[in-house]
Design an enzyme around this catalytic site. Structure first.
Site, PDB file in Angstrom:
ATOM      1  CG  HIS A 147      45.706 -32.258 -28.621  1.00 56.36           C
ATOM      2  ND1 HIS A 147      45.432 -31.251 -27.735  1.00 56.36           N
ATOM      3  CD2 HIS A 147      46.790 -32.915 -28.121  1.00 56.36           C
ATOM      4  CE1 HIS A 147      46.310 -31.295 -26.741  1.00 56.36           C
ATOM      5  NE2 HIS A 147      47.150 -32.291 -26.952  1.00 56.36           N
ATOM      6  CG  ASP A 154      46.258 -29.296 -33.831  1.00 57.25           C
ATOM      7  OD1 ASP A 154      47.476 -29.052 -33.927  1.00 57.25           O
ATOM      8  OD2 ASP A 154      45.754 -29.874 -32.853  1.00 57.25           O
ATOM      9  CD  GLN A 201      52.372 -34.297 -32.614  1.00 64.97           C
ATOM     10  OE1 GLN A 201      53.493 -34.669 -32.980  1.00 64.97           O
ATOM     11  NE2 GLN A 201      52.097 -34.048 -31.339  1.00 64.97           N
ATOM     12  CE  LYS A 259      52.756 -30.614 -29.256  1.00 61.62           C
ATOM     13  NZ  LYS A 259      52.774 -31.615 -28.192  1.00 61.62           N
ATOM     14  CB  CYS A 301      45.588 -34.210 -24.897  1.00 62.77           C
ATOM     15  SG  CYS A 301      46.538 -33.845 -23.441  1.00 62.77           S
TER      16      CYS A 301
HETATM   17  C1  LIG Z   1      47.938 -32.500 -32.388  1.00 59.73           C
HETATM   18  C2  LIG Z   1      48.173 -31.592 -31.202  1.00 59.73           C
HETATM   19  N1  LIG Z   1      47.451 -30.472 -31.079  1.00 59.73           N
HETATM   20  C3  LIG Z   1      47.634 -29.628 -30.063  1.00 59.73           C
HETATM   21  C4  LIG Z   1      48.570 -29.869 -29.090  1.00 59.73           C
HETATM   22  C5  LIG Z   1      48.718 -28.891 -27.971  1.00 59.73           C
HETATM   23  O1  LIG Z   1      49.961 -28.265 -28.042  1.00 59.73           O
HETATM   24  P1  LIG Z   1      50.425 -27.281 -26.868  1.00 59.73           P
HETATM   25  O2  LIG Z   1      50.286 -28.061 -25.602  1.00 59.73           O
HETATM   26  O3  LIG Z   1      51.845 -26.979 -27.216  1.00 59.73           O
HETATM   27  O4  LIG Z   1      49.541 -26.086 -26.910  1.00 59.73           O
HETATM   28  C6  LIG Z   1      49.330 -31.026 -29.154  1.00 59.73           C
HETATM   29  C7  LIG Z   1      50.302 -31.356 -28.092  1.00 59.73           C
HETATM   30  O5  LIG Z   1      50.427 -32.463 -27.642  1.00 59.73           O
HETATM   31  C8  LIG Z   1      49.128 -31.913 -30.250  1.00 59.73           C
HETATM   32  O6  LIG Z   1      49.845 -33.039 -30.363  1.00 59.73           O
END
Ligand SMILES: Cc1ncc(COP(=O)(O)O)c(C=O)c1O
Length: 408
Positions: free
Chosen positions: A121, A198, A201, A224, A364
């Site tokens: 992401h 990260d 998910q 999430k 993203c």
């Molecule tokens: C795999 C992953 N990493 C990072 C993020 C970013 O999360 P946040 O917008 O809550 O900081 C997301 C959100 O869509 C995500 O799916």
């Protein structure tokens, strides 16, 4: 299979209609819905305990501080960490920025490499790019295979002594792929690199144990996983957190402030500059209690059931391409697809007219979209409150889209 149909009643928003149809919410990878238990915990905090934390020498502030710190203990237990290894922040994005600006900025230099995957992401790419401008370190990416798994051969060949940090998504928000974090971490550690996971998910959808993963840093977001927006977590191994610089300075994170320098508070407080998201932390604590009552094994087994059903039904639609592993052993509940040459935004609009919320776009993860050779995909993503009827509604909507666009 675990039948969680009964829990839908805990989610008030799912009783709503959208565009004259019952709401079918298939965008939990973007953000999850919230059960009454979480909404009540937040209201209760504001009604009975609201004060700033770690400041007031009065009873109400102590009550607020206790609630905030209890949430930290709950988070720590959920991922098998020590409570001092859990720093609250705004979400995955700010957690990874803290590592990039607090560790990367001070430890990377020209000639060093940051090894990321093409599945990341933007939250696990852009902070490293920003910090690389200052450090001169180079970003290198591990590709995925044709079956949408991480290319382990490429990973091992890229992992040399230049790599100082490896950034891996535990579960891709586009492909659904679950990466073998422990295996990747073992190799990274053997090469002398730190591992930043990260888990935005992963933590909501499966049991995550930071010790079992051997993650050095791990980031996730409350919103999430049934919690409110505005709260996230950075886990870090204690000795690394102690050595890492804070990326943000201000109130609450200091031990002392002189005119031209300061010393930091103990971990994790040195990473929590300013008034923290207090009610949000309490809400996240309630979300974790709710998930723990269901049990993360049941959460995962429901996801396997609903996602396999979705993959099977999507597979019946001609000219529909799924971008992600076919096998549930290494995938989660995010299912990205395209249907013939219908633009994903058009698909999403048609489905929306039937009350069905899916995501369309690059999610993203533009480097991944480029590697898949698609400008955009449609994505349906599932969580504990989804039932097979939601999948059926999606399939009916997709058939309607085929008719509208005259797809053979
Ligand atoms: C795999 C992953 N990493 C990072 C993020 C970013 O999360 P946040 O917008 O809550 O900081 C997301 C959100 O869509 C995500 O799916």
């Amino acid at each position: 299979m675990t039948d969680l149909a009964h829990i839908r009643a805990d989610f008030p928003i799912l009783r709503q209609e959208m565009n004259g149809y019952p709401l079918v919410y298939l965008d939990s990878a973007a953000t999850s819905q919230k059960p009454t238990a979480v909404l009540d915990a937040i209201t209760d905090f504001y009604e009975t305990a609201n004060a700033n934390v770690h400041r007031g020498a009065y009873a109400l502030s102590e009550i607020a501080t206790d609630r905030y710190e209890e949430a930290r203990t709950r988070v720590a237990g959920f991922i098998n960490a020590d409570r001092r290894e859990v720093a609250f922040n705004r979400g995955t994005t700010s957690a990874i920025n803290q590592v990039a600006y607090g560790w990367g900025l001070y430890n990377l230099k020209p000639g060093d490499r940051v090894l990321l995957t093409l599945m990341e992401h933007h939250a696990n790419i852009v902070p490293w790019q920003l910090v690389s401008r200052h450090t001169g370190a180079e970003l290198v990416y591990v590709p995925h295979t044709e079956s949408y798994e991480l290319d382990l051969e490429a990973y091992h060949s890229l992992l040399d002594e230049r790599v100082k940090v490896v950034g891996i998504t535990a579960m891709s928000n586009v492909l659904g792929t679950i990466n073998p974090v422990r295996q990747l971490a073992d190799a990274a550690h053997a090469a002398g690199a730190l591992v930043v996971v990260d888990a935005a998910q992963a933590v909501p959808h499966m049991a995550v144990d930071v010790k079992q993963m051997d993650a050095d840093f791990l980031a996730f977001s409350g919103h999430k996983m049934l919690g409110p927006t505005g709260i996230g977590v950075l886990y870090g191994k204690r000795e690394l957190l102690e050595a890492m610089e804070p990326a943000e300075g201000g109130g609450e994170m200091i031990s002392d402030v002189q005119l031209d320098s300061s010393t930091w508070a103990e971990v994790p407080h040195k990473f929590e500059a300013g008034t923290p998201p207090i009610a949000e932390a309490v809400g996240l604590g309630a979300a974790i209690s709710y998930l723990e009552k269901i049990g993360m094994d049941a959460v995962r087994s429901h996801e396997v059931d609903i996602t396999s059903y979705a993959l099977e039904r999507l597979g019946e639609i001609e000219n529909l391409t799924i971008y992600g592993p076919a096998d549930m052993t290494n995938r989660g509940g995010a299912v990205s697809f395209t249907l013939a040459d219908i633009h994903p935004h058009d698909l999403s609009t048609i489905l929306d007219q039937r009350g069905i919320a899916i995501r369309a776009g690059h999610h993203c993860a533009r480097p991944l979209a480029r590697s898949l050779n698609v400008p955009a995909t449609a994505r349906a993503s599932f969580y504990i409150y989804n039932v097979r009827a939601d999948v059926d509604a999606l399939i009916d909507g997709l058939h309607e889209a085929r008719e509208i666009f005259g797809v053979a």
